[in-house]
Design an enzyme around this catalytic site. Sequence first.
Site, PDB file in Angstrom:
ATOM      1  N   HIS A   1      -6.283  -6.158  -2.516  1.00 33.70           N
ATOM      2  CA  HIS A   1      -5.230  -5.270  -2.028  1.00 33.70           C
ATOM      3  C   HIS A   1      -4.192  -6.003  -1.179  1.00 33.70           C
ATOM      4  O   HIS A   1      -4.518  -6.612  -0.161  1.00 33.70           O
ATOM      5  CB  HIS A   1      -5.902  -4.169  -1.202  1.00 33.70           C
ATOM      6  CG  HIS A   1      -5.036  -2.997  -0.889  1.00 33.70           C
ATOM      7  ND1 HIS A   1      -4.504  -2.163  -1.846  1.00 33.70           N
ATOM      8  CD2 HIS A   1      -4.610  -2.500   0.295  1.00 33.70           C
ATOM      9  CE1 HIS A   1      -3.814  -1.206  -1.274  1.00 33.70           C
ATOM     10  NE2 HIS A   1      -3.856  -1.388   0.033  1.00 33.70           N
TER      11      HIS A   1
ATOM     12  N   SER B   1       0.845  -1.181   0.000  1.00 27.19           N
ATOM     13  CA  SER B   1       0.000   0.000   0.000  1.00 27.19           C
ATOM     14  C   SER B   1       0.895   1.250   0.000  1.00 27.19           C
ATOM     15  O   SER B   1       1.847   1.313  -0.774  1.00 27.19           O
ATOM     16  CB  SER B   1      -0.950  -0.056   1.201  1.00 27.19           C
ATOM     17  OG  SER B   1      -2.117   0.677   0.987  1.00 27.19           O
TER      18      SER B   1
ATOM     19  N   ASP C   1      -8.112  -4.859  -7.077  1.00 25.13           N
ATOM     20  CA  ASP C   1      -7.805  -3.868  -6.047  1.00 25.13           C
ATOM     21  C   ASP C   1      -8.034  -2.478  -6.640  1.00 25.13           C
ATOM     22  O   ASP C   1      -7.403  -2.120  -7.635  1.00 25.13           O
ATOM     23  CB  ASP C   1      -6.348  -4.025  -5.613  1.00 25.13           C
ATOM     24  CG  ASP C   1      -5.900  -2.929  -4.658  1.00 25.13           C
ATOM     25  OD1 ASP C   1      -6.767  -2.255  -4.067  1.00 25.13           O
ATOM     26  OD2 ASP C   1      -4.666  -2.753  -4.520  1.00 25.13           O
TER      27      ASP C   1
END
Length: 514
Positions: free
Chosen positions: A472, A185, A447
């Site tokens: 994700h 991320s 994602d």
Amino acid sequence: MAARPVPWLGSLFLVSLWGASAPASLLRRLSEHIQLFQESAGLGSSLSLGSGAVAPPKEGWLEQPLDPFNASDRQSFLQRYWVNDQYWTSQDGPVFLHLGGEGSLGPGSVMRGHPASLAPVWGALVIGLEHRFYGLSIPAEGLDMAKLRFLSSRHALADVVSARLALTRLFNVSSSSPWICFGGSYAGSLAAWARLKFPHLIFASVASSAPVRAVLDFSEYNDVVSKSLMNTAIGGSPECRAAVSSAFAEVERRLRAGGAALAALQAELGACGSLRRAADREELLGTLQALVGGAVQYDGQVGAPLSVRQLCGLLLGDRDNRSSPAPYLGLHRAVQVVTHSLGQKCLSFSRAETVAQLRVTEPQVSGLGERQWLYQTCTEFGYFVTCEDPGCPFSQLPALPSHLELCEQVFGLSTSSIAQAVARTNSYYGGQTPGATQVLFVNGDMDPWHVLSVTQALGPSESAILIPDASHCLDMAPEKPSDSPSLRLARQNIFLQLQTWLRLAKESQVKGEV
């Protein structure tokens, strides 16, 4: 190294990235719930007693300059790190540095998932570095604006540099040992940028679900959500996507109708407060949008309350009930599932309450870091999720001005300054063409954040893996028997890329000895 006796807070490298409104808060709590669930399910067993017992990771603290760009400023803070040295076989072996992002980083960062699962093959030392201003790595003076000006990705990268030098001395790591960064991320972006800006210190990086392009209006997020709701491979369908649209239309109808319809909506969704204020009605719509988006973003992950398949099952079920439309009832049940999983008694969406909480400058005993991350979105990244495109299945509220107003209400930042900050970030790092070498970008195509990452190879040494039907940071999660063939193949390709990099590093070491 500085000692600091503190309680442990759970690992959180899988986070939502949204700002810090009520919708964002729901997503961040979802991400924390999933990460802590995975860690509690696996870390205890990995530390169990017996012949295969594993020593717990070591916790340490580094004294870091608060302003690394001003040598005359003597202020400092303590930055937490974790060390797993059980696989480390040689002082010239590789170091796998797991970077923390916008949340607390716990021992699971060096014990489960990658990079820990990759360490035994190469005898690597595994280190997890918590991000400044998150978790327990917060300046003692708090989070007022005078201190928050030292919170940025550039400051975080400076911490990576000083930590790399300090930990090399502390653990007597060979000067020829390759350091490889890992992150997921926002931390995935940091991993890529660490290699981009400091290639003499970071040999290579694996950047998972890394949104390297900053964007003010992130309407593309819901474009991916909409497509994923129709993806039959994960339990979606065109009917499911239509049901989502129908459910939101019914919520909006009741909000407009007011009176008994509004009261029924408030009761059925388990609202924490009144829906009389327009701002709160917008927050409710955003929170419901985040609930559906969360089912897509974290689909298939251990600990996620709702998968796409489960959500679609709720939305399309009970078509014989004539008192209310089936999709609306399904959304109502989805809210119950998620709030129950998160341990919440009701659905929170008060704008005034959100603003008040975000203005609190005392460090919170929580890994969420909502004030800090809002500050970074307002001063660097944007990432404000909207639903203004015609194909979006949700309400068009809350719109971009509502998100930008939060930056002004909490920090006094103007809309123009936010737009300028986003442009500066892309100019400094290069957006989706960063130009870094020896970086592997890994993404899942369902994602919503993959549209801000690098999904195709930009050159022979800037590679990319796009995993079909993956959510994700799924590649970073611990392996499980139900993992798809495409996810298994992606992990194999990550392994092969590391193998190539470490062979290059070994050849460089040999040349250096000649």
